[in-house]
Design a protein around this motif. Structure first.
Motif, PDB file in Angstrom:
ATOM      1  N   THR A  79       0.856  -1.179   0.000  1.00 33.92           N
ATOM      2  CA  THR A  79       0.000   0.000   0.000  1.00 33.92           C
ATOM      3  C   THR A  79       0.894   1.231   0.000  1.00 33.92           C
ATOM      4  O   THR A  79       1.879   1.275   0.732  1.00 33.92           O
ATOM      5  N   ALA A  80       0.551   2.221  -0.784  1.00 33.38           N
ATOM      6  CA  ALA A  80       1.383   3.431  -0.802  1.00 33.38           C
ATOM      7  C   ALA A  80       1.305   4.093   0.570  1.00 33.38           C
ATOM      8  O   ALA A  80       0.251   4.109   1.185  1.00 33.38           O
ATOM      9  N   PRO A  81       2.431   4.615   1.069  1.00 31.23           N
ATOM     10  CA  PRO A  81       2.377   5.283   2.364  1.00 31.23           C
ATOM     11  C   PRO A  81       1.385   6.435   2.315  1.00 31.23           C
ATOM     12  O   PRO A  81       1.228   7.095   1.284  1.00 31.23           O
ATOM     13  N   ALA A  82       0.693   6.667   3.449  1.00 28.39           N
ATOM     14  CA  ALA A  82      -0.295   7.729   3.490  1.00 28.39           C
ATOM     15  C   ALA A  82       0.351   9.058   3.111  1.00 28.39           C
ATOM     16  O   ALA A  82      -0.224   9.879   2.442  1.00 28.39           O
ATOM     17  N   ILE A  83       1.573   9.223   3.562  1.00 29.80           N
ATOM     18  CA  ILE A  83       2.285  10.465   3.278  1.00 29.80           C
ATOM     19  C   ILE A  83       3.635  10.063   2.713  1.00 29.80           C
ATOM     20  O   ILE A  83       4.233   9.114   3.187  1.00 29.80           O
ATOM     21  N   ALA A  84       4.065  10.724   1.690  1.00 27.50           N
ATOM     22  CA  ALA A  84       5.397  10.415   1.169  1.00 27.50           C
ATOM     23  C   ALA A  84       6.288  11.635   1.362  1.00 27.50           C
ATOM     24  O   ALA A  84       6.585  12.365   0.426  1.00 27.50           O
ATOM     25  N   PRO A  85       6.661  11.905   2.611  1.00 24.75           N
ATOM     26  CA  PRO A  85       7.412  13.126   2.858  1.00 24.75           C
ATOM     27  C   PRO A  85       8.826  12.995   2.321  1.00 24.75           C
ATOM     28  O   PRO A  85       9.374  11.904   2.278  1.00 24.75           O
ATOM     29  N   ALA A  86       9.387  14.115   1.940  1.00 27.29           N
ATOM     30  CA  ALA A  86      10.759  14.079   1.448  1.00 27.29           C
ATOM     31  C   ALA A  86      11.699  14.113   2.642  1.00 27.29           C
ATOM     32  O   ALA A  86      12.245  15.151   2.992  1.00 27.29           O
ATOM     33  N   ILE A  87      11.819  12.969   3.280  1.00 23.62           N
ATOM     34  CA  ILE A  87      12.717  12.900   4.440  1.00 23.62           C
ATOM     35  C   ILE A  87      14.002  12.227   3.974  1.00 23.62           C
ATOM     36  O   ILE A  87      13.962  11.124   3.430  1.00 23.62           O
ATOM     37  N   ASP A  88      15.099  12.901   4.195  1.00 21.70           N
ATOM     38  CA  ASP A  88      16.384  12.297   3.853  1.00 21.70           C
ATOM     39  C   ASP A  88      16.850  11.536   5.101  1.00 21.70           C
ATOM     40  O   ASP A  88      17.610  12.045   5.924  1.00 21.70           O
ATOM     41  N   TRP A  89      16.323  10.314   5.217  1.00 18.05           N
ATOM     42  CA  TRP A  89      16.516   9.554   6.466  1.00 18.05           C
ATOM     43  C   TRP A  89      17.981   9.373   6.825  1.00 18.05           C
ATOM     44  O   TRP A  89      18.381   9.536   7.966  1.00 18.05           O
ATOM     45  N   TRP A  90      18.791   9.017   5.838  1.00 15.84           N
ATOM     46  CA  TRP A  90      20.167   8.622   6.162  1.00 15.84           C
ATOM     47  C   TRP A  90      21.005   9.817   6.551  1.00 15.84           C
ATOM     48  O   TRP A  90      21.864   9.724   7.416  1.00 15.84           O
ATOM     49  N   THR A  91      20.711  10.977   5.925  1.00 17.83           N
ATOM     50  CA  THR A  91      21.416  12.196   6.346  1.00 17.83           C
ATOM     51  C   THR A  91      20.989  12.537   7.768  1.00 17.83           C
ATOM     52  O   THR A  91      21.813  12.845   8.632  1.00 17.83           O
TER      53      THR A  91
END
Ligand code: HEM
Length: 415
Positions: free
Chosen positions: A5-17
């Protein structure tokens, strides 16, 4: 495999940074609060890794039989045979580290955990109080009065190590080697390890296991050494092979590193919240709830991982088999859906379902021991010193992405 299922929100989070940023590592709470408000579960599309920030979702994940702990089931797992060509050193390190309860799924996990669990039950642990008190008093005796002293290098780094080596009847002469090996092995939980760190961890792991192999044989026949006796019994009757025996012992001996973090993070939180510190001093009966609150408020670890063994539904998303999920403990421990006034430090908070020991079948085997160590340490310090203040800026480890603790905590103490 079912559709993701597509995530409810697809925020532009640069997780690894973010997860490796020194500012985040020193204080992850504002970023995590912002992201948790967008939803309890997030997918990092480029890596295919799921991040769990909500308490309910985390508890569902760690208890689900579909979610395992063996990273060889992760499609990109380091110790997967397919990964060997891509990164031979990681493959070697994680293969050497692999065979122990914390990395095993059922039935192997249960088989190994059963060997030691009886010695770590909460009912068994209070008998260790006099030994822990004796060690805490020795360390407190050496703390200067009224002068700046680093609580980490003078107290916190030593107590859990001494306790665990007394438990296994390891000689004090081994303290420097154990501390060195533990420091190299702490990196194994990190998101990104340099090749140098992998080499150091591999060497430390092999040295640790070689030492434990000799120690086991030297202690054979010593009925007083209960933990070693349990290990030998399981080795001799074939419950565990030698590599499993040594890796599990190493896990138990080095498990004390996180207790170091709880001591530092807990004391800093008390100093930062003087009215709560005073409340605890005035009401020692609050010690139990205060310890849980210290662990909730400034957790000693950053994440707990799980791998989907089968497709797993979590919060309206499907985690496909072979994917990795990371529970972000600082976010989960301040989830307002579970904790009233989550951002407030309250030494009398009850109930307190903080999750630094994880949950489900892998819940920390050393939790009762760790709680007792923190209880004894704080009790001894508060008895000895009527005032404990900061004597400089605390320094968080910013080169450890999983362990969350202090490199130094300068304090001044008055009798
Ligand atoms: C406050 C200190 C501690 C913290 C925060 C902590 C945290 C944890 C966590 C989160 C897990 C579960 C990992 C997972 O679910 O993936 C765990 C497992 C484990 N811990 Fe601890 N731990 C602490 C102290 C200790 C101590 C003192 C020991 C050794 C006596 C220890 C030995 C272990 C072992 C052997 C496991 C594996 C259990 C299993 O897989 O069934 N830990 N710990």
């Amino acid at each position: 495999m079912s559709e993701t299922t597509a995530p409810a929100i697809a925020p532009a989070i640069d997780w690894w940074t973010m997860l490796t940023d020194p500012d985040y590592l020193a204080n992850p709470h504002p970023d995590l609060k912002r992201i948790r408000e967008m939803g309890p579960v997030h997918l990092d599309a480029p890596s295919g890794i799921y991040f769990v920030l909500g308490h309910e979702a985390f508890n569902a994940m760690v208890r689900a039989p579909e979610m395992g702990r063996d990273t060889r089931a992760w499609t990109n797992g380091w110790s997967r045979p397919e990964s060997k060509a891509r990164d031979p050193l990681s493959f070697e390190l994680f293969s050497e580290f692999q065979r122990q309860m914390v990395n095993a799924d059922q039935p192997d996990h249960r088989r190994m955990r059963d060997v030691y669990e009886k010695a770590f039950r909460p009912a068994e642990i209070p008998s260790l109080r006099p030994m822990i008190e004796a060690e805490a008093r020795k360390l407190a005796d050496e703390l200067p009065e009224g002068e700046p002293v680093d609580f980490m290098t003078s107290f916190a780094n030593h107590l859990p190590l001494r306790v665990v080596r007394n438990l296994f009847r390891i000689s004090p002469d081994m303290d420097p080697a154990l501390a060195r090996w533990n420091a190299a092995l702490v990196k194994i939980g990190d998101i990104m390890m340099s090749q140098e760190q992998k080499r150091e961890a591999l060497e430390a792991l092999r040295a640790y296991k070689a030492f434990l192999r000799e120690h086991l044989e030297a202690e054979r026949g010593n009925g007083e050494n209960r933990l070693i006796a349990l290990a030998l019994e399981a080795l001799d009757d074939g419950t565990m092979d030698e590599d499993e025996t040594l890796n599990n012992l190493k896990g138990l001996v080095s498990g004390n590193e996180t207790t170091v973090n709880v001591l530092g993070n807990g004391l800093l939180t008390l100093i930062d919240n003087p009215s709560e510190f005073e409340r605890l001093r005035a009401n020692p009966d609050l010690m139990r709830t205060a310890i849980e609150e210290m662990m909730r408020y400034e957790p000693a670890i950053n994440f707990i991982l799980r791998v989907a063994l089968k497709d797993f539904e979590l919060n309206g998303m499907t985690l496909p088999a072979g994917s990795l999920a990371l529970g972000l403990i600082c976010a989960i421990n301040r989830d307002p859906a579970r904790f009233a006034d989550a951002e407030t430090f309250d030494v009398s908070r009850r109930p307190n379902a903080q999750v630094i020991f994880g949950g489900g079948p892998h819940v920390c085997i050393g939790a009762a021991l760790a709680r007792l160590e923190v209880d004894v340490a704080l009790t001894v310090l508060m008895e000895r010193f009527s005032r404990i203040e900061l004597a400089g800026d605390p320094v968080w480890w910013t080169d450890r992405t999983n362990q969350r603790g202090l490199e130094s905590l300068p304090v001044r103490l008055w009798r």
